[in-house]
Design an enzyme around this catalytic site. Structure first.
Site, short mmCIF file in Angstrom:
data_model
loop_
_atom_site.label_atom_id
_atom_site.label_comp_id
_atom_site.label_asym_id
_atom_site.label_seq_id
_atom_site.Cartn_x
_atom_site.Cartn_y
_atom_site.Cartn_z
N HIS A 184 0.83 -1.21 0.00
CA HIS A 184 0.00 0.00 0.00
C HIS A 184 0.86 1.25 0.00
O HIS A 184 1.82 1.35 0.76
CB HIS A 184 -0.90 0.02 1.24
CG HIS A 184 -1.98 -1.00 1.18
ND1 HIS A 184 -3.21 -0.75 0.65
CD2 HIS A 184 -1.99 -2.29 1.55
CE1 HIS A 184 -3.94 -1.84 0.71
NE2 HIS A 184 -3.22 -2.80 1.25
N TYR B 34 -9.41 5.29 7.04
CA TYR B 34 -9.61 5.63 8.46
C TYR B 34 -10.69 6.71 8.51
O TYR B 34 -10.51 7.78 7.92
CB TYR B 34 -8.33 6.19 9.06
CG TYR B 34 -7.26 5.17 9.36
CD1 TYR B 34 -6.44 4.66 8.36
CD2 TYR B 34 -7.04 4.73 10.67
CE1 TYR B 34 -5.45 3.73 8.65
CE2 TYR B 34 -6.06 3.79 10.97
CZ TYR B 34 -5.27 3.31 9.95
OH TYR B 34 -4.29 2.39 10.24
N PRO C 289 -4.50 -0.26 18.69
CA PRO C 289 -4.20 -0.72 17.32
C PRO C 289 -4.30 0.34 16.22
O PRO C 289 -3.95 0.07 15.08
CB PRO C 289 -5.23 -1.83 17.09
CG PRO C 289 -6.34 -1.54 18.03
CD PRO C 289 -5.74 -0.85 19.21
N LYS D 156 0.93 -0.70 15.21
CA LYS D 156 2.34 -0.80 15.63
C LYS D 156 2.69 -2.05 16.44
O LYS D 156 3.87 -2.38 16.58
CB LYS D 156 2.73 0.44 16.46
CG LYS D 156 2.74 1.73 15.68
CD LYS D 156 3.92 1.78 14.72
CE LYS D 156 3.80 2.87 13.70
NZ LYS D 156 3.93 2.43 12.32
N TYR E 201 3.87 6.16 10.17
CA TYR E 201 3.04 5.02 9.76
C TYR E 201 3.86 3.93 9.06
O TYR E 201 3.69 2.74 9.32
CB TYR E 201 1.91 5.51 8.85
CG TYR E 201 0.76 4.53 8.73
CD1 TYR E 201 -0.24 4.49 9.70
CD2 TYR E 201 0.68 3.64 7.67
CE1 TYR E 201 -1.29 3.59 9.62
CE2 TYR E 201 -0.37 2.73 7.57
CZ TYR E 201 -1.35 2.72 8.55
OH TYR E 201 -2.39 1.82 8.46
C1 LIG Z 1 -7.00 -9.74 20.43
C2 LIG Z 1 -5.92 -8.92 19.78
C3 LIG Z 1 -6.16 -8.27 18.58
C4 LIG Z 1 -5.17 -7.49 17.99
N1 LIG Z 1 -5.45 -6.83 16.84
C5 LIG Z 1 -4.53 -6.03 16.30
C6 LIG Z 1 -4.81 -5.31 15.13
O1 LIG Z 1 -5.89 -5.39 14.59
N2 LIG Z 1 -3.82 -4.51 14.62
C7 LIG Z 1 -2.59 -4.39 15.22
O2 LIG Z 1 -1.73 -3.68 14.74
N3 LIG Z 1 -2.28 -5.09 16.33
C8 LIG Z 1 -3.23 -5.89 16.87
N4 LIG Z 1 -2.93 -6.57 18.00
C9 LIG Z 1 -1.57 -6.45 18.54
C10 LIG Z 1 -0.60 -7.47 17.92
O3 LIG Z 1 -1.27 -8.60 17.49
C11 LIG Z 1 0.45 -7.78 18.99
O4 LIG Z 1 1.16 -6.60 19.25
C12 LIG Z 1 1.43 -8.90 18.60
O5 LIG Z 1 0.77 -10.13 18.57
C13 LIG Z 1 2.59 -8.96 19.60
O6 LIG Z 1 3.35 -10.12 19.40
P1 LIG Z 1 4.03 -10.88 20.63
O7 LIG Z 1 4.76 -12.01 20.04
O8 LIG Z 1 4.75 -9.91 21.47
O9 LIG Z 1 2.83 -11.37 21.55
P2 LIG Z 1 1.68 -12.43 21.25
O10 LIG Z 1 1.31 -12.40 19.80
O11 LIG Z 1 0.61 -12.18 22.25
O12 LIG Z 1 2.35 -13.83 21.54
C14 LIG Z 1 2.59 -14.30 22.84
C15 LIG Z 1 2.54 -15.82 22.81
O13 LIG Z 1 2.87 -16.31 24.09
C16 LIG Z 1 1.99 -17.36 24.43
N5 LIG Z 1 1.98 -17.46 25.90
C17 LIG Z 1 1.32 -16.69 26.78
N6 LIG Z 1 1.58 -17.09 28.03
C18 LIG Z 1 2.43 -18.12 27.94
C19 LIG Z 1 3.08 -18.96 28.90
N7 LIG Z 1 2.88 -18.79 30.21
N8 LIG Z 1 3.91 -19.92 28.46
C20 LIG Z 1 4.13 -20.09 27.13
N9 LIG Z 1 3.52 -19.34 26.18
C21 LIG Z 1 2.70 -18.37 26.58
C22 LIG Z 1 0.67 -16.94 23.82
O14 LIG Z 1 -0.20 -18.03 23.62
C23 LIG Z 1 1.14 -16.34 22.50
O15 LIG Z 1 1.22 -17.29 21.47
C24 LIG Z 1 -3.91 -7.37 18.60
C25 LIG Z 1 -3.65 -8.04 19.80
C26 LIG Z 1 -4.64 -8.81 20.39
C27 LIG Z 1 -4.35 -9.48 21.70
#
Ligand SMILES: Cc1cc2nc3c(=O)[nH]c(=O)nc-3n(C[C@H](O)[C@H](O)[C@H](O)COP(=O)(O)OP(=O)(O)OC[C@H]3O[C@@H](n4cnc5c(N)ncnc54)[C@H](O)[C@@H]3O)c2cc1C
Length: 406
Positions: free
Chosen positions: A77, A211, A308, A312, A400
């Site tokens: 995009h 948006y 969201p 980011k 962005y």
């Molecule tokens: C419901 C939801 C919707 C979202 N929608 C958007 C969006 O539309 N746009 C956007 O930009 N961002 C969105 N986000 C934010 C984005 O998805 C996150 O910032 C991103 O997933 C961060 O990645 P991460 O690996 O840090 O954490 P996560 O993706 O949360 O990964 C953490 C992992 O650790 C695992 N875990 C948790 N506890 C334990 C444990 N005790 N032992 C072992 N494993 C464990 C979890 O199951 C998960 O797989 C959303 C987040 C959520 C929660």
């Protein structure tokens, strides 16, 4: 029952984008890691979340050899539409940033690609583990006991001894709460609204994201594939999804997004279709400082959450682990700890800028029912200024598409 002890260099808790990408980047540096994850592989590969990848995230995935499908299927995009007062205005980010862009490629596709890459390379991801706890990560001297992750799998107890632990276990994980009281300071802002998000079988009718600020609240039009749209609308944080049958969702989305409803020239309208997934996401900003303690490093959502609106969250997770992987590579090749010692400071400078941008986008584009009419007028003036000022549009565009790493 006995405990089986295993050994690796880096123990990674969580197989989200942060944990999997870290494991992949470490593997490229010949550093061994084990990832443990409470959920199943199928759950991780099907969990619908983010979808906007910054230029730097795309570059990182391609350069590290996991961008083949992203390049084939991702939707590049060049800009976004801002819709307010019944009119859409295009912000050409590629032109404003000297050629940078964002790519829409769903988070669960990134996860799928990373899991495949790790397993193809005989990497260890332990899905479905239980009762994960972390120990002995506080000291950073070699004479201290090795950091240890204890967990249970299929009823059997395991102990993973490692040099470092990466807490990539999201906002509800175990790593951050395991750090002793008083070490970490947290900063939080909770917003008085949430996003109701849907995936719909409806072909995108706009090439770019839209948006919208409407007097009934925020709405966002985006897409996942040439046949699937992803749409969001602002709702209350305590909203019950059961009160939102499909007809009500479409009615509200069309009202907030369709520029023709307010008598404009382009008469744009999103296509409707079967809703295949829906959910409500509350919105908050959160930062934990510092992001490291001894030989434990927090990365991604375990250390920070952004609303969201600025897209980011996933990108910050990727940026954190890029820096962490660099620090670990430096340590294992030369013993130097400069980058590792600076990990938190380096990440947080960028995290706070992303927090500022996400807060700014959120407050500019959402309707706060408790705000005064003065605030609503100011919001519209801010948008009007934005679309009339090249400097303001450039500021939006460079944030962005993603700020530089350092
Ligand atoms: C419901 C939801 C919707 C979202 N929608 C958007 C969006 O539309 N746009 C956007 O930009 N961002 C969105 N986000 C934010 C984005 O998805 C996150 O910032 C991103 O997933 C961060 O990645 P991460 O690996 O840090 O954490 P996560 O993706 O949360 O990964 C953490 C992992 O650790 C695992 N875990 C948790 N506890 C334990 C444990 N005790 N032992 C072992 N494993 C464990 C979890 O199951 C998960 O797989 C959303 C987040 C959520 C929660």
């Amino acid at each position: 029952m006995g405990t089986t002890t295993v050994r690796t260099q880096v123990g990674i808790v969580g197989a989200g984008p942060a944990g999997l990408l870290l494991s992949h980047l470490l593997h490229l540096q010949r550093i061994e890691s084990v990832v443990m994850e409470t959920r199943s592989r199928a759950y991780c590969e099907g969990r619908v979340r983010a979808g906007v990848l910054e230029q730097g995230t795309v570059d990182l995935l391609i350069q590290s050899g996991v961008g083949e499908r992203l390049q084939r299927e991702g939707l590049k995009h060049d800009g976004i539409w801002l819709s307010f007062g019944g009119t859409r205005h295009f912000i050409n980010m590629t032109e404003l940033t000297g050629g940078k862009s964002i790519t829409v490629y769903a988070q669960h596709e990134v996860i799928t690609d990373l899991i495949k890459a790790r397993l193809d390379a005989a990497g260890q991801i332990l899905f479905g583990v239980q009762d994960v706890t972390i120990h002995d990560f506080g000291g950073d001297k070699s004479e201290n006991p090795a950091p240890t992750i204890r967990f249970r799998q299929d009823g059997e107890l395991f102990e993973l001894r490692c040099d470092f632990i990466a807490g990539c276990d999201g906002s509800h994980g175990v790593c951050r709460p395991s750090i002793p009281d008083g070490v970490i300071k947290t900063y939080e802002k909770v917003y008085p609204f949430a996003w109701l998000g849907i995936l719909a079988e409806a072909p995108p009718t706009s090439d770019e994201l839209v948006y919208a600020l409407h007097e009934r609240g925020f709405a966002l039009f985006s897409m996942r594939t040439p046949k699937i749209t992803r749409l969001y609308l602002q709702c209350c944080p305590d909203e019950n999804i059961a009160n939102w049958p499909d007809e009500r969702i479409w009615k509200e989305l069309l009202l907030r997004l369709s520029s023709r409803n307010e008598g404009t020239h382009d008469a744009w309208v999103p296509a409707t279709g079967a809703i295949i997934q829906k959910g409500i996401t509350p919105m908050r900003s959160f930062v934990a400082e510092p992001m490291q303690f001894g030989r434990l490093f927090l990365a991604g959502d375990s250390a920070h959450i952004v609303p969201p609106t600025g897209a980011k969250g996933l990108n910050l997770a990727a940026a954190d682990v890029q820096i962490l992987a660099k620090g670990l590579a430096e340590f294992y090749s030369s013993g130097a700890k400069n980058t590792l010692n600076d990990y938190s400071r380096t990440c947080l400078r960028r995290v706070w800028k992303a927090q500022r941008f996400s807060w700014w986008m959120t407050t500019m584009l959402h309707r706060d029912e408790d705000a005064s009419e003065f605030d609503h007028r100011r919001q519209l003036a801010e948008l009007d200024y934005l679309i009339g000022s090249r400097a303001a549009m450039t500021s939006l565009a460079e944030n962005y598409v993603g700020l530089p790493m350092d």
